[in-house]
Design a protein around this motif. Structure first.
Motif, short mmCIF file in Angstrom:
data_model
loop_
_atom_site.label_atom_id
_atom_site.label_comp_id
_atom_site.label_asym_id
_atom_site.label_seq_id
_atom_site.Cartn_x
_atom_site.Cartn_y
_atom_site.Cartn_z
N GLU B 150 0.77 -17.63 -9.76
CA GLU B 150 0.61 -16.76 -10.94
C GLU B 150 -0.74 -16.04 -10.90
O GLU B 150 -0.83 -14.85 -11.21
CB GLU B 150 0.74 -17.58 -12.23
N LEU B 151 -1.78 -16.77 -10.49
CA LEU B 151 -3.10 -16.15 -10.38
C LEU B 151 -3.09 -15.06 -9.32
O LEU B 151 -3.59 -13.95 -9.52
CB LEU B 151 -4.15 -17.19 -10.02
N THR B 152 -2.49 -15.38 -8.16
CA THR B 152 -2.45 -14.41 -7.07
C THR B 152 -1.71 -13.15 -7.49
O THR B 152 -2.16 -12.03 -7.22
CB THR B 152 -1.76 -15.03 -5.84
N ALA B 153 -0.58 -13.34 -8.20
CA ALA B 153 0.23 -12.19 -8.59
C ALA B 153 -0.50 -11.27 -9.56
O ALA B 153 -0.14 -10.10 -9.69
CB ALA B 153 1.54 -12.67 -9.21
N SER B 154 -1.52 -11.78 -10.24
CA SER B 154 -2.21 -10.96 -11.23
C SER B 154 -3.40 -10.20 -10.64
O SER B 154 -4.07 -9.48 -11.36
CB SER B 154 -2.71 -11.84 -12.38
N THR B 155 -3.67 -10.39 -9.35
CA THR B 155 -4.88 -9.78 -8.79
C THR B 155 -4.56 -8.41 -8.18
O THR B 155 -3.42 -8.12 -7.86
CB THR B 155 -5.48 -10.66 -7.68
N PRO B 156 -5.59 -7.58 -8.02
CA PRO B 156 -5.36 -6.27 -7.42
C PRO B 156 -4.80 -6.35 -6.00
O PRO B 156 -4.08 -5.46 -5.57
CB PRO B 156 -6.75 -5.62 -7.41
N ARG B 157 -5.14 -7.40 -5.28
CA ARG B 157 -4.68 -7.49 -3.89
C ARG B 157 -3.21 -7.87 -3.78
O ARG B 157 -2.60 -7.69 -2.71
CB ARG B 157 -5.54 -8.49 -3.13
N VAL B 162 -0.35 -8.51 1.12
CA VAL B 162 -0.64 -9.95 1.18
C VAL B 162 0.56 -10.70 1.76
O VAL B 162 0.41 -11.59 2.60
CB VAL B 162 -1.01 -10.48 -0.23
N ARG B 265 7.06 -3.23 -4.99
CA ARG B 265 6.39 -3.48 -6.28
C ARG B 265 6.74 -4.84 -6.86
O ARG B 265 6.01 -5.36 -7.71
CB ARG B 265 6.75 -2.39 -7.28
N THR B 268 4.08 -7.49 -7.05
CA THR B 268 2.91 -7.43 -7.93
C THR B 268 3.21 -8.07 -9.27
O THR B 268 2.37 -8.05 -10.16
CB THR B 268 2.46 -5.97 -8.17
N ALA B 269 4.42 -8.59 -9.43
CA ALA B 269 4.78 -9.13 -10.75
C ALA B 269 5.25 -10.56 -10.63
O ALA B 269 5.55 -11.04 -9.54
CB ALA B 269 5.87 -8.27 -11.37
N LEU B 270 5.30 -11.19 -11.77
CA LEU B 270 5.79 -12.55 -11.86
C LEU B 270 7.27 -12.46 -12.15
O LEU B 270 7.68 -11.71 -13.02
CB LEU B 270 5.08 -13.21 -13.03
#
Lengths: 264, 274
Positions: B150-157, B162, B265, B268-270
């Motif tokens: 969840e943290l990874t998905a919220s980052t710009p990278r 990735v 895309r 980039t989301a959960l």
């Protein structure tokens, strides 16, 4: 440690509210957990209160841009999130601590925050300084080289907050950050919140009404997917009468506002 | 702050202040200190007093240094080497166990081919080549297998880049094993490489809809049920793994790559499905 201020930070902002939502609808699984929410948040610390299942976590996830809105309008830091926004640029200015926050047990606190700083695209030469500053801010400097699996629940939360603030976010979203903190740590955490709220917009969801009373300048009360009250903590207190449920003026105000919503 | 108009502190008072002489009354000590803050000239005198040295002052300074030394960490933080930090940007630690499973599967297939080459009508390496990378690919983007998801998905990278980085790590570990095994059995490298790549891209492309771990599991089970099991039960060599099947694999891989890019895309989301 002194941090260099870059030109974009001192540039005037071109938006009135850090968060602006109107008629926002967000789905959580099949359920519409946020349904027709209107919200305006500016700089300062905002407490997000509401019973379980009110849609707090779903709202915070939508603000963290990990859930796409199903309807309505949402603008974050002046960027409309509907459609296909440039999420990368926006996300560099966000900080997010999820409610259930996982970690790699073998990472040390410093490695964890460093890894998150890399994911958040903090400039490579700024990472060591930013990481140290974030760890010091949450009071974990003496445990920085300890592995995550050796930390207590409260320390894990603080490590989570450290990763959220490592990129100096303009919009900081904390979902239940005070769970697992002991009373002394909660006091420190409130001071940290107030400091963070001086220059950025902080939204804290919590069950603990007294945290809101102590640290927040504004209160947002959510029930069944909508915002039922927005105002200052004093206004919450004023809403409560002597016959409302609760042990403190703030709690009585909270239950009075919720009860008013149910009967409406 | 240097426009000090009042009287200056005497040299004696400054020397007494520097050594912490108890003969200097507390009130006078505060006065000297307040004056020093605003008067550059007297700060120079203070610096002289410290530089010239005095047994009392020296011992006080020594004591401060000893105390500081005792408090300072013995050695600098034992941070991991730079290559380890760099490696981490390619793959999170949770990828390692899944990746190892895939490599082991390929190794076992290789061993069986070495020991009992006549046992199966098709070399086992060829049969497991499509599924060997799926173990690692499943963990490349998964809420269930990655605690930091969840943290990874919220980052710009967060995003396709990735996911592809992690997939590249998986392929870099699996392909050499398959290559060695394939060389020993004298196969055309395209015969195992194309199915391997097609399944990897296919799992990622389907993963944009169903979640990467589910897609990998589904593809793996399908392949096992429809190809591996019948072959092992000696129901004949599988059609798709012959020379004639190669264009089909290439087309499948290309289609999957197009779908993957178009739906990037979703990384980039959960999603409930991840």
């Amino acid at each position: 440690m002194v941090r260099a201020v870059n030109p974009t930070e001192s540039a005037p902002t071109r938006y009135a509210w850090e968060v602006q939502a109107s008629g926002l609808r967000v789905r959580a699984g099949k359920r519409m957990a946020v349904d027709g929410l209107d919200l305006r948040l500016g700089t300062g610390v905002h407490g997000l209160l509401g019973p379980n299942g009110a849609g707090k976590t779903t709202l915070i996830r939508a603000l963290a841009t990990v859930l796409h809105p199903a309807g309505g309008n949402l603008e974050l830091l002046g960027v409309p999130v509907n459609g296909r926004p440039d999420l990368r640029a926006l996300r560099r200015r966000l900080g997010y601590l999820p409610q259930e926050f996982g970690y790699y047990p073998k990472f040390t606190v410093r490695e964890f925050v460093e890894y998150m700083a890399w994911l958040k695209e903090v400039d490579k030469q700024d990472i060591p300084g930013a990481v140290q500053r974030a760890i010091e801010r949450v009071g974990l400097a003496d445990r920085a080289e300890d592995r995550m699996k050796t930390l207590s629940g409260g320390m894990l939360r603080r490590a989570g907050i450290a990763q959220a603030v490592v990129n100096d976010p303009d919009l900081l979203l904390l979902d239940e950050p005070t769970v697992g903190l002991d009373p002394a740590q909660r006091l420190e955490f409130r001071a940290l919140l107030r400091a963070l709220g001086e220059r950025s917009c902080v939204l804290v969801s919590t069950h603990l009404v007294e945290d809101v009373a102590a640290a927040c300048s504004r209160v947002v009360l959510m029930a069944s997917g909508r915002s039922v009250f927005q105002g200052t903590p004093d206004e919450v207190v004023a809403a409560g009468g002597t016959d409302d449920v609760g042990d403190s003026p703030m709690e009585r105000g909270y239950s009075a506002l919720l009860a008013a919503e149910v009967t409406r | 702050m240097t426009d000090n108009t009042g009287a200056h502190a005497s040299r004696a008072a400054i020397a007494a202040y520097a050594t912490g002489d108890p003969a200097l009354p507390a009130a006078a000590e505060w006065a000297v200190e307040a004056h020093l803050e605003t008067c550059a000239d007297c700060r120079t005198h203070l610096a002289d007093a410290v530089r010239i040295g005095d047994p009392t002052l020296d011992s006080a300074l020594r004591r401060v240094w000893t105390e500081l030394d005792a408090r300072a960490p013995r050695t600098p933080a034992p941070g991991r080497p730079a290559w380890s930090r760099w490696a981490r940007t390619w793959a999170p630690p949770t990828l390692a166990p899944r990746l190892t499973t895939g490599v082991l599967v390929a190794l076992v297939a290789f061993l069986v081919d070495l020991i009992a080459p006549e046992h199966t009508p098709t070399p086992l390496v060829l049969l497991v080549a499509p599924v060997a990378p799926l173990f690692g690919v499943a963990a490349a983007w998964s809420r269930r297998l990655d605690p930091l998801h969840e943290l990874t998905a919220s980052t710009p990278r967060a995003g396709l880049a990735v996911v592809l980085r992690r997939t590249a790590v998986v392929l870099a570990a699996v392909i050499p094993v398959l290559a060695v095994a394939g060389a020993f059995t004298g196969l055309n490298p395209a015969l195992w490489l194309l199915p391997c790549l097609a399944f990897t891209t296919g799992a990622l492309a389907l993963g944009t809809v169903f979640g990467v771990d589910r897609a990998a599991l589904g593809l793996g089970l399908l392949w096992t049920a429809l190809v591996i099991a019948p072959t092992l039960m000696n129901l004949g060599a599988p059609q798709p793994l012959r020379q004639a099947g190669l264009p089909g694999w290439a087309i499948a891989a290309a289609v999957a790559a197009v779908v993957l890019t178009a739906r990037a895309r979703s990384f980039t989301a959960l999603s409930d499905k991840n």
